[in-house]
Design a protein around this motif. Structure first.
Motif, PDB file in Angstrom:
ATOM      1  N   TYR A  81       0.836  -1.203   0.000  1.00 25.80           N
ATOM      2  CA  TYR A  81       0.000   0.000   0.000  1.00 25.80           C
ATOM      3  C   TYR A  81       0.872   1.254   0.000  1.00 25.80           C
ATOM      4  O   TYR A  81       0.634   2.195  -0.783  1.00 25.80           O
ATOM      5  N   LYS A 127       2.705   1.699  -3.350  1.00 27.16           N
ATOM      6  CA  LYS A 127       1.762   2.090  -4.410  1.00 27.16           C
ATOM      7  C   LYS A 127       1.465   3.578  -4.308  1.00 27.16           C
ATOM      8  O   LYS A 127       1.431   4.291  -5.321  1.00 27.16           O
ATOM      9  N   GLN A 128       1.270   4.058  -3.073  1.00 29.69           N
ATOM     10  CA  GLN A 128       1.010   5.473  -2.883  1.00 29.69           C
ATOM     11  C   GLN A 128       2.217   6.311  -3.310  1.00 29.69           C
ATOM     12  O   GLN A 128       2.065   7.370  -3.927  1.00 29.69           O
ATOM     13  N   ARG A 129       3.383   5.800  -2.984  1.00 27.32           N
ATOM     14  CA  ARG A 129       4.593   6.536  -3.375  1.00 27.32           C
ATOM     15  C   ARG A 129       4.713   6.603  -4.892  1.00 27.32           C
ATOM     16  O   ARG A 129       5.098   7.632  -5.448  1.00 27.32           O
ATOM     17  N   TRP A 130       4.352   5.509  -5.565  1.00 29.34           N
ATOM     18  CA  TRP A 130       4.402   5.477  -7.028  1.00 29.34           C
ATOM     19  C   TRP A 130       3.459   6.527  -7.621  1.00 29.34           C
ATOM     20  O   TRP A 130       3.822   7.291  -8.507  1.00 29.34           O
ATOM     21  N   TYR A 131       2.243   6.589  -7.120  1.00 30.60           N
ATOM     22  CA  TYR A 131       1.264   7.534  -7.658  1.00 30.60           C
ATOM     23  C   TYR A 131       1.608   8.975  -7.319  1.00 30.60           C
ATOM     24  O   TYR A 131       1.150   9.906  -8.006  1.00 30.60           O
ATOM     25  N   ASP A 132       2.407   9.175  -6.279  1.00 29.74           N
ATOM     26  CA  ASP A 132       2.813  10.526  -5.898  1.00 29.74           C
ATOM     27  C   ASP A 132       4.023  11.022  -6.679  1.00 29.74           C
ATOM     28  O   ASP A 132       4.408  12.183  -6.553  1.00 29.74           O
ATOM     29  N   CYS A 133       4.639  10.147  -7.471  1.00 28.01           N
ATOM     30  CA  CYS A 133       5.844  10.536  -8.214  1.00 28.01           C
ATOM     31  C   CYS A 133       5.493  11.511  -9.345  1.00 28.01           C
ATOM     32  O   CYS A 133       4.375  11.516  -9.867  1.00 28.01           O
ATOM     33  N   GLU A 134       6.482  12.292  -9.710  1.00 30.73           N
ATOM     34  CA  GLU A 134       6.330  13.169 -10.875  1.00 30.73           C
ATOM     35  C   GLU A 134       6.186  12.320 -12.136  1.00 30.73           C
ATOM     36  O   GLU A 134       6.725  11.215 -12.230  1.00 30.73           O
ATOM     37  N   SER A 135       5.472  12.841 -13.115  1.00 24.57           N
ATOM     38  CA  SER A 135       5.265  12.086 -14.353  1.00 24.57           C
ATOM     39  C   SER A 135       6.458  12.190 -15.300  1.00 24.57           C
ATOM     40  O   SER A 135       6.589  11.410 -16.229  1.00 24.57           O
TER      41      SER A 135
END
Length: 239
Positions: A21, A24-32
């Motif tokens: 969890y 996953k949150q860290r991944w979605y918080d990353c810059e694009s």
């Protein structure tokens, strides 16, 4: 983003859910946008490195197929293996001589040859690619030993865990093996990891059971339950 430390006393299954969890949150918080990935290589440079890499691998597999050398030739055999692994790492990772000088001083020369010989003794029919795959995992564990100020050595658990990769992952990934046969293996393998003693259905399972036994021999279940819970978590993820 702040991350909480998993509770070591919690069941491994809960720790895994928590970590999945959080990351996953860290991944979605990353810059694009892409970060700085270091030097770029042209297609020609990549092809040249791949060709060079294959040459080193072909030579490595020739060395791996040789029987264990006599005592007076052992050092020379170790040097050949080390040189090949160094060249492979230089080609694929871009490491420098100073990095390898340090690693060799810590005992990596000895464990490279020892692991190869142990794998051949464990299973004389093992494939060269499987030894290479298992040793890559063992190398990661040797680096962890170094980071934790532990002796760099092929312990029973390092050998057992590393060798499980070709005997389990590759088995489950093999499209020629029927799904029902894989399901049966997974059921018995999970029982074996859990501490039960199901009868091995074939020679392949006998070898897998023995690798688990090597881990058990170094880390008894009564005092190291999390180790086997972790193995279960890995197996469940693989399934």
């Amino acid at each position: 983003m702040e991350f909480s430390q998993p509770q070591v006393s919690a069941p491994v299954s809960e720790m895994v859910k928590d970590l999945v969890y959080q990351f996953k949150q860290r991944w979605y918080d990353c810059e694009s946008s892409l970060p700085d990935l270091g030097p770029a290589y042209s297609v020609r440079q990549q092809l040249d490195r791949e060709k060079q890499m294959q040459t080193y691998l072909d030579t490595l597999f020739v060395e791996l197929r040789k029987p264990p050398p006599p005592a007076d030739e052992l050092v020379a055999a170790q040097d050949r293996l080390i040189d090949l692994f160094i060249n492979i790492a230089k080609t694929s990772l871009g490491l420098e001589d100073r990095h390898f000088d340090y690693l060799l001083d810590q005992g990596f020369r000895e464990v490279t040859a020892e692991f190869t010989h142990m794998a051949r003794q464990f299973d004389p029919h093992i494939d060269d690619q499987d030894i290479y795959q298992a040793f890559r995992n063992a190398s990661s564990m040797h680096l962890m030993q170094l980071l934790l100020s532990l002796p760099v050595e092929v312990t029973p658990s390092v050998f057992g865990f590393s060798m499980l990769y070709p005997y389990t992952d590759n088995y489950l990934d093999d499209p020629s093996i029927p799904a029902g046969q894989k399901d049966s293996f997974n059921t018995r393998f999970r029982q074996r990891i859990s501490g039960e003693t199901p009868a091995a259905a074939n020679r392949h399972e006998e070898l897998v059971w023995e690798l688990i036994a090597r881990i058990e021999g170094q880390f008894p279940r009564q005092g190291y339950a999390h180790i086997f819970e972790s193995l279960l978590a890995i197996q469940d993820a693989q399934i």
